[in-house]
Design a protein around this motif. Structure first.
Motif, short mmCIF file in Angstrom:
data_model
loop_
_atom_site.label_atom_id
_atom_site.label_comp_id
_atom_site.label_asym_id
_atom_site.label_seq_id
_atom_site.Cartn_x
_atom_site.Cartn_y
_atom_site.Cartn_z
N LEU A 33 0.85 -1.17 0.00
CA LEU A 33 0.00 0.00 0.00
C LEU A 33 0.90 1.23 0.00
O LEU A 33 1.95 1.24 0.63
CB LEU A 33 -0.90 0.02 1.23
N VAL A 34 0.48 2.26 -0.70
CA VAL A 34 1.20 3.53 -0.71
C VAL A 34 0.34 4.49 0.09
O VAL A 34 -0.82 4.75 -0.27
CB VAL A 34 1.46 4.05 -2.14
N MET A 35 0.91 4.98 1.21
CA MET A 35 0.12 5.79 2.12
C MET A 35 0.84 7.06 2.51
O MET A 35 2.06 7.07 2.67
CB MET A 35 -0.23 4.98 3.36
N GLU A 36 0.07 8.13 2.62
CA GLU A 36 0.54 9.39 3.19
C GLU A 36 -0.13 9.48 4.54
O GLU A 36 -1.33 9.76 4.63
CB GLU A 36 0.16 10.57 2.30
N GLY A 37 0.63 9.18 5.59
CA GLY A 37 0.04 9.08 6.91
C GLY A 37 -0.98 7.96 6.91
O GLY A 37 -0.69 6.86 6.44
N PRO A 38 -2.20 8.23 7.39
CA PRO A 38 -3.21 7.17 7.41
C PRO A 38 -4.00 7.05 6.10
O PRO A 38 -4.86 6.18 5.98
CB PRO A 38 -4.14 7.62 8.54
N ARG A 39 -3.69 7.90 5.11
CA ARG A 39 -4.50 7.97 3.88
C ARG A 39 -3.90 7.12 2.76
O ARG A 39 -2.72 7.25 2.42
CB ARG A 39 -4.60 9.42 3.43
N LEU A 40 -4.72 6.25 2.19
CA LEU A 40 -4.32 5.42 1.06
C LEU A 40 -4.27 6.29 -0.20
O LEU A 40 -5.25 6.94 -0.55
CB LEU A 40 -5.31 4.27 0.85
N VAL A 41 -3.11 6.33 -0.86
CA VAL A 41 -2.98 7.13 -2.08
C VAL A 41 -2.65 6.27 -3.31
O VAL A 41 -2.66 6.77 -4.43
CB VAL A 41 -1.92 8.25 -1.93
N GLY A 42 -2.37 4.98 -3.09
CA GLY A 42 -2.06 4.12 -4.22
C GLY A 42 -1.65 2.74 -3.75
O GLY A 42 -1.66 2.42 -2.57
N ALA A 59 -2.61 4.64 -8.90
CA ALA A 59 -3.28 5.63 -8.04
C ALA A 59 -4.77 5.35 -7.88
O ALA A 59 -5.35 5.67 -6.84
CB ALA A 59 -3.05 7.04 -8.59
N GLN A 60 -5.39 4.77 -8.88
CA GLN A 60 -6.82 4.47 -8.78
C GLN A 60 -6.96 3.03 -8.29
O GLN A 60 -6.96 2.09 -9.07
CB GLN A 60 -7.51 4.67 -10.12
N VAL A 61 -7.08 2.92 -6.98
CA VAL A 61 -7.06 1.63 -6.32
C VAL A 61 -8.47 1.08 -6.15
O VAL A 61 -9.36 1.79 -5.67
CB VAL A 61 -6.39 1.74 -4.93
N ARG A 62 -8.66 -0.15 -6.55
CA ARG A 62 -9.92 -0.85 -6.29
C ARG A 62 -9.88 -1.29 -4.84
O ARG A 62 -8.92 -1.91 -4.39
CB ARG A 62 -10.05 -2.09 -7.17
N VAL A 101 8.22 6.14 -5.67
CA VAL A 101 7.07 5.23 -5.76
C VAL A 101 5.90 5.91 -6.47
O VAL A 101 5.23 5.29 -7.30
CB VAL A 101 6.68 4.75 -4.34
N ARG A 102 5.65 7.18 -6.18
CA ARG A 102 4.48 7.87 -6.76
C ARG A 102 4.50 7.87 -8.29
O ARG A 102 3.45 7.92 -8.91
CB ARG A 102 4.34 9.28 -6.21
N ASP A 103 5.68 7.76 -8.89
CA ASP A 103 5.78 7.78 -10.36
C ASP A 103 5.31 6.50 -11.01
O ASP A 103 4.99 6.51 -12.21
CB ASP A 103 7.22 8.07 -10.79
N ILE A 104 5.28 5.40 -10.27
CA ILE A 104 4.88 4.14 -10.91
C ILE A 104 3.72 3.44 -10.21
O ILE A 104 3.23 2.43 -10.71
CB ILE A 104 6.07 3.16 -11.03
N MET A 105 3.27 3.96 -9.07
CA MET A 105 2.18 3.31 -8.34
C MET A 105 0.87 3.40 -9.14
O MET A 105 0.71 4.24 -10.02
CB MET A 105 1.99 3.96 -6.97
#
Length: 142
Positions: free
Chosen positions: A40-49, A78-81, A72-76
């Motif tokens: 999971l890619v997270m900014e604090g508690p928020r899922l971003v990718g 972002a629209q997570v199911r 990571v943000r360049d290849i994650m």
């Protein structure tokens, strides 16, 4: 049919995540250390990718990028199911099949509760089938 909440209860409660600014190399190393196929890619508690081995193969290896310099943000993805705790195993199986994905983050509102993998879902389906077979065998034998 089991629910997502029931499947999560059978798994360790730990959420393994990485920040979007971390180098892809660190993410891949973490996945290898934990023997998992996605983070999971997270900014604090928020899922971003979400970042999967597939993202790495297609967006780093095949494009000739450097994993130590690429964030990571360049290849994650972002629209997570995602799924909710009350969703059924059947719904999750349909979602991973239709979307051709292998990991489903579980959210309750905006809070991340965990991740289900396709392996978790297949295991649950096999368990349900075994129970059905056992019930049918007992019915036939009686």
């Amino acid at each position: 049919m089991r629910t997502v909440r029931q499947l999560l209860e059978a798994k360790p409660a730990e959420i393994i995540a990485i920040g979007p600014d971390a180098p892809v190399y660190d993410a891949i190393r973490l996945m290898a250390e934990r023997s998992i196929g996605a983070l999971l890619v997270m900014e604090g508690p928020r899922l971003v990718g979400i970042l999967s081995e597939r993202d790495y193969a297609r967006k780093i290896v095949l494009q000739g990028r450097a994993s130590r310099e690429t964030p990571v943000r360049d290849i994650m993805t972002a629209q997570v199911r995602t799924v909710a705790p009350g969703d059924s195993t059947e719904h999750c199986m349909q979602l991973v099949t239709d979307s051709r994905i292998r990991h489903l983050p579980v959210l309750e509102g905006d809070k991340v509760l965990g991740v289900l993998s396709i392996g978790d879902l297949v295991k649950a389906v096999i368990e349900m089938q075994r129970q059905d077979i056992d019930q049918l065998q007992r019915y036939i034998a009686s």
